[in-house]
Motif scaffolding. Structure first.
Motif, mmCIF file in Angstrom:
data_model
loop_
_atom_site.group_PDB
_atom_site.id
_atom_site.type_symbol
_atom_site.label_atom_id
_atom_site.label_comp_id
_atom_site.label_asym_id
_atom_site.label_seq_id
_atom_site.Cartn_x
_atom_site.Cartn_y
_atom_site.Cartn_z
ATOM 1 N N LEU A 1 16.867 10.643 30.850
ATOM 2 C CA LEU A 1 17.031 10.584 31.882
ATOM 3 C C LEU A 1 15.235 10.727 31.911
ATOM 4 N N LEU A 2 13.900 10.407 31.334
ATOM 5 C CA LEU A 2 12.628 11.450 31.741
ATOM 6 C C LEU A 2 11.932 10.418 31.424
ATOM 7 N N THR A 3 10.740 9.425 32.649
ATOM 8 C CA THR A 3 10.544 8.651 32.922
ATOM 9 C C THR A 3 8.999 8.127 31.379
ATOM 10 N N SER B 1 3.045 20.284 31.477
ATOM 11 C CA SER B 1 1.771 19.755 32.045
ATOM 12 C C SER B 1 3.374 18.892 33.084
ATOM 13 N N ASN B 2 2.570 17.808 34.056
ATOM 14 C CA ASN B 2 3.783 16.943 35.011
ATOM 15 C C ASN B 2 5.033 16.628 34.369
ATOM 16 N N VAL B 3 6.121 17.084 34.818
ATOM 17 C CA VAL B 3 7.561 15.791 34.270
ATOM 18 C C VAL B 3 8.234 15.273 35.344
ATOM 19 N N ASN B 4 8.946 14.158 35.607
ATOM 20 C CA ASN B 4 9.311 13.385 36.197
ATOM 21 C C ASN B 4 10.395 12.581 36.026
ATOM 22 N N TYR B 5 12.096 13.238 36.174
ATOM 23 C CA TYR B 5 13.305 12.891 36.064
ATOM 24 C C TYR B 5 13.287 12.101 37.326
ATOM 25 N N SER B 6 14.265 11.036 36.950
ATOM 26 C CA SER B 6 14.348 9.615 37.535
ATOM 27 C C SER B 6 15.471 9.315 37.490
ATOM 28 N N PHE B 7 16.675 9.826 38.575
ATOM 29 C CA PHE B 7 17.827 9.400 38.369
ATOM 30 C C PHE B 7 18.090 8.480 39.624
ATOM 31 N N ASN C 1 17.681 6.720 48.773
ATOM 32 C CA ASN C 1 17.666 5.409 49.135
ATOM 33 C C ASN C 1 18.478 5.099 47.478
ATOM 34 N N ASN C 2 17.186 5.004 46.751
ATOM 35 C CA ASN C 2 18.079 4.355 45.074
ATOM 36 C C ASN C 2 18.367 4.930 44.318
ATOM 37 N N THR C 3 16.938 5.991 44.281
ATOM 38 C CA THR C 3 16.178 6.405 42.877
ATOM 39 C C THR C 3 15.520 7.960 43.761
ATOM 40 N N LEU C 4 16.512 9.010 42.474
ATOM 41 C CA LEU C 4 16.067 10.896 42.982
ATOM 42 C C LEU C 4 14.855 10.772 42.057
ATOM 43 N N ASN C 5 14.151 11.208 42.522
ATOM 44 C CA ASN C 5 12.303 11.027 41.685
ATOM 45 C C ASN C 5 12.049 12.643 41.240
ATOM 46 N N LEU C 6 13.068 13.615 40.251
ATOM 47 C CA LEU C 6 12.355 14.855 41.141
ATOM 48 C C LEU C 6 10.793 15.353 39.538
ATOM 49 N N THR C 7 10.209 15.981 40.518
ATOM 50 C CA THR C 7 9.165 16.318 39.680
ATOM 51 C C THR C 7 8.544 18.089 39.214
ATOM 52 N N PHE C 8 8.243 18.702 38.239
ATOM 53 C CA PHE C 8 7.894 19.596 37.544
ATOM 54 C C PHE C 8 6.898 19.838 37.374
ATOM 55 N N THR C 9 6.350 20.844 38.210
ATOM 56 C CA THR C 9 4.373 20.808 38.302
ATOM 57 C C THR C 9 4.135 21.654 38.014
ATOM 58 N N ILE D 1 23.819 17.777 40.462
ATOM 59 C CA ILE D 1 23.165 16.380 41.117
ATOM 60 C C ILE D 1 25.164 15.945 41.376
ATOM 61 N N VAL D 2 25.554 15.838 43.469
ATOM 62 C CA VAL D 2 26.335 15.358 43.651
ATOM 63 C C VAL D 2 26.078 14.970 44.891
ATOM 64 N N SER D 3 26.345 13.660 44.788
ATOM 65 C CA SER D 3 26.675 13.474 46.578
ATOM 66 C C SER D 3 27.267 13.854 47.456
#
Length: 833
Positions: free
Chosen positions: A56-58, A89-95, A160-168, A182-184
């Protein structure tokens, strides 16, 4: 036999239809992520949580983060709180998700972890798809301001199609998270409005809408009069509804009726997923059935702690279940939000169509910063008696309060103040003390006592240093000492400090091609640049003034102080400032339509059509509301002192916003004062003659300047012009003479000749002329000006409608509901007690 079979089939079909009508919502997307765990886990409610190691992490998890278990478990569930993912440091989750709105819930347990990480020292920011959800956030401070040991932050974001969640992580800090959910949700669940597809904009006539460029944060979700409804007992969207004990003004307010055997009848307008049955079965009412007149002496009142300077969506849930209330007109009440009437005559039965039929209504309301960074959003219900209802009473079943992101795409608010009672000793430490280690207790008390003495000394030293520091001309810092120092003491309420590097990057090193105008720091002018911040996602206006000669420093400081503490839909929003390298810079929300003056005098008619009369009235009403707020909305009145068409800006929807507070002054601070004595500053032509002659400044000085603006809007000509007959050279004298002579139609902007209506023209001029009276005591208050302009707009629209329908209505009919002042006589508006 056949008839029995048919009967059985009918029963089965009916049951199936009923089950379908009350079925829980089934989300298209559902992610439950247990951060830091090495395998899938199941929580106490039998929900399966997935490890965040499953791609799930890039980036590679081992290189950019570490996982750790909590040292001890204190009143929190095992899943997801006992493991954490920690980021240096910065880390991005991509769902990968389907398009639409999503609930995003972040779980935090700020404690000490086995890796040595102490979450109490953690400060970090969180962004998702261009929205800033948290900024310099401390989970520890937030938890200490509550009654629990853990924390869930819930957001609603369009994807839209991807939820990009970033922790800084903030400087010299680490970021962490325990769980991600994450729940629609149903399409347009919040953006469409309540069951009536409306969002009532409280305190404004401007239509309010939520589009797919808006993110929200759930600040409160309350089951009024009932118990907590957990995620499993919700309708499929895994929401949590809390009781209202902590937000009701008094726990003894009203009564909580118990009606057994209630079955809620959901409808197409209010489907079952809107709120669970437990919410609609329970509620508070005022009670006092035997003495209903008592209810007229108080309100049902709730106070919700929120962040200042944001718009809020308030969703109220109603359902009548008491058998005695079964028809319209029996229980009617008024809804107040922030001391403003949101709905005058709320009749649940009349709106829903019957008993046990739920409905929900949506309202938007702005919460300013007059009460500090964490004010209360106030909700009041009061019986409405004008139509003689059967019961003097009011009810409420549920409340949802959601914060909307600001113009900069941010939902981040201020840090809450920790509760004293929340700083408790961990259980394992308590046990150690209870075992009889009295010497440890003595040592502990000695250390605590010494710490208190040392803290007192430090406070005294700091106070002396601060006192000396205040004597300096400009107490703004240019360096940051720790992660919590997000703004200077001068802008302690709402601010964002930019580095000069960020400013130069945003403006392409102050590229002259990006100059969009000259901005005033009061009487000192600088350049305004069009810039981009936050990675180019947010347009801003950057007002710059070099300070090599210190000129303008006082005005810069004044504007920064004023706009840091003031928030109103018709005041231009200050995003932040920069004070580095001999540069003074203010960063504002970008106003794409420019100034009112541009539209009156500098427009290209082929590209930019002239403002219609209706739009001009709406712009004037917006600017008038801004002045009304300045004069009456803060603790002490604020006098702008430089109202003119250049300082009225227009956003993309032509909503007016007043700007440039460099010359502003705080008005009288006591009842014994009537004015402020000060040297004359302002713009020639707009200056109050009484202020100019006597150097006596009052709120009526702004009223005069605004009256001049009204003249300009009507005539579309400068205040003083040459090469014209003398009687026409001075705009004010020219309008007044034509007003007295009854020849107003000869002086208006030619572009309004077809559009304007005579009755609205007369009323508009009446207001403007009253504003520019020589003596301040003869001018109206801004409250009256707002009422008068709103009534002028009503007259114009009514006259236009009659013209379109081919009917006739004379002035006597149109004015039949007015008095001699600016506004209509509508009776005294009900007020929250």
């Amino acid at each position: 036999m056949i008839s029995n079979a048919l009967l059985a089939i009918c029963i089965l079909v009916s049951a199936a239809v009923l089950a379908e009508a009350t079925a829980a919502y089934k989300p298209t997307d559902l992610f439950l992520i247990n951060c830091g765990s090495t395998s899938d886990t199941t929580d106490s409610q039998s929900q399966t949580w997935t490890s965040d190691q499953k791609q799930l992490l890039t980036s590679n998890l081992e290189n950019v983060s570490l996982s750790s278990d909590a040292t001890y478990q204190e009143d929190v569930p095992q899943v997801p709180y006992m493991t954490a993912r920690i980021f240096p440091s910065n880390v991005n989750y991509s769902f990968p998700v389907s398009p639409g709105w999503k609930y995003l819930r972040l779980y935090f347990y700020p404690t000490r972890y086995e890796s040595g990480f102490d979450a109490a020292s953690s400060f970090f920011s969180v962004t998702v798809n261009g929205f800033t959800l948290l900024k310099n956030f401390s989970a520890d401070l937030t938890v200490k301001a509550s009654k629990s040991k853990s924390l869930i932050k819930e957001f609603i974001v369009p994807v839209n199609n991807t939820l990009n969640l970033t922790f800084t992580p903030s400087p010299s800090s680490l970021a962490f998270v325990n769980g991600i959910e994450i729940v629609s949700m149903p399409d347009r669940f919040y953006s469409k409005g309540g069951f009536d597809n409306m969002i009532t904009n409280v305190g404004s006539t401007i239509d309010f809408k939520i589009d797919n460029t808006t993110a929200l944060e759930t600040v409160h979700r309350i089951n009024v009069g009932g118990q907590m409804v957990d995620e499993v007992r919700d309708t499929g969207m895994l929401r949590r509804w809390l009781p209202d004990d902590d937000v009701i003004l008094s726990e003894n307010s009203g009564i909580k009726p118990d009606v057994p055997g209630v079955k809620i009848n959901y409808t197409e307008e209010t489907p079952p997923y809107v709120a669970p049955e437990d919410v609609y079965k329970t509620y508070r009412m005022m009670g006092n059935v035997n003495n209903p007149e008592i209810n007229l002496n108080f309100n049902l009142r709730w106070l919700f702690k929120v962040d200042a300077g944001f718009l809020y969506l308030v969703r109220l849930h109603f359902c009548e279940t008491v058998p005695d209330v079964n028809g319209p007109g029996q229980r009617i009440f008024t809804i107040f939000l922030e001391n403003q009437t949101a709905m005058l005559d709320m009749d649940v039965i009349a709106m829903s169509g019957g008993s046990r039929i739920p409905i929900y209504l949506d309202f938007s309301v702005y919460v300013g910063s007059e009460s500090g960074p964490r004010p209360d959003l106030r909700l009041d219900l009061h019986p409405y008696t004008d139509v003689n209802p059967m019961y003097y009473d009011a009810i409420l079943n549920g409340v949802e309060i959601l914060k909307l992101n600001g113009s900069d795409g941010s939902l981040a608010g201020s840090q809450p103040n920790p509760l004293v009672s929340s700083v408790q000793t961990p259980n394992h430490v308590k046990t150690s003390i209870r075992k009889g280690d009295s010497h440890v207790l003595v040592i502990t008390l000695a250390v605590v006592g010494s710490s208190i003495v040392l803290a007192a000394v430090l406070v005294a030293v700091i106070a002396l240093l601060c006192k000396k520091k205040k004597k300096k001309d400009f107490p703004l810092h240019t360096t940051r000492s720790n992660p919590t120092d997000s703004c200077s003491p001068l802008t302690a309420f709402l601010c964002r400090r930019f580095s000069i590097f960020e400013i130069k990057y945003a403006t392409n090193d102050f590229d002259e091609k990006l100059i969009i105008g000259a901005g005033g720091f009061g009487s000192v002018f600088g350049s305004v640049y069009k810039g981009r911040i936050d990675g180019g996602t947010t347009l801003v206006a950057v007002k710059r003034l070099g300070i090599s000669s210190k000129q303008g420093a006082k005005e810069f400081k004044t504007e920064l102080e004023m706009l840091s503490k003031l928030r109103h839909v018709h005041l231009v929003s200050l995003i932040g400032y920069c004070y580095e390298e001999n540069e003074m810079v203010l960063v504002y929300e970008y106003m794409p339509r420019g100034t009112l003056k541009d539209h009156l005098y500098k427009r290209n008619k082929a590209v930019d059509p002239p403002l219609s009369w209706k739009r001009r009235l709406e712009i004037c009403i917006g600017a008038a509301r801004a002045l009304q707020y300045l004069h009456t909305g803060a603790k002490h009145p604020i006098i702008h002192r430089d109202i003119k068409t250049t300082n009225i800006l227009l956003d993309e929807n032509y909503v007016a916003k007043v700007s440039d507070f460099g010359l502003s002054k705080v008005g009288p601070t006591s009842e014994s004062q009537t004015h402020v004595s000060t040297v004359v500053k302002g713009t020639f032509g707009y200056l109050d003659p009484e202020y100019y002659r006597r150097q006596v400044l009052t709120v009526k000085s702004d009223v005069y300047s605004f009256g001049v603006v009204l003249f300009e809007v009507l005539c579309c000509r400068l205040i003083n012009i040459e090469n014209v007959p003398q009687e026409q050279s001075d705009l004010i004298r020219w309008v007044k003479s034509n007003y007295i002579g009854g020849t107003l139609d000869q002086i208006i902007d030619p572009d309004l000749a077809v559009d304007i209506t005579l009755i609205s023209l007369e009323k508009f001029c009446e207001i403007a002329v009253r504003c520019i009276q020589d003596r301040g005591t003869e001018r109206p208050q801004m409250n009256d000006v707002v009422w008068g302009l709103e009534f002028t707009l009503q007259l114009h629209e009514a006259a236009q409608k009659n013209n379109e329908e081919g009917t006739m209505m004379d002035a006597e009919d149109l004015f039949s509901n007015t008095d001699d002042n600016c506004g209509p006589v509508v009776g005294e508006e009900p007020k929250a007690l």
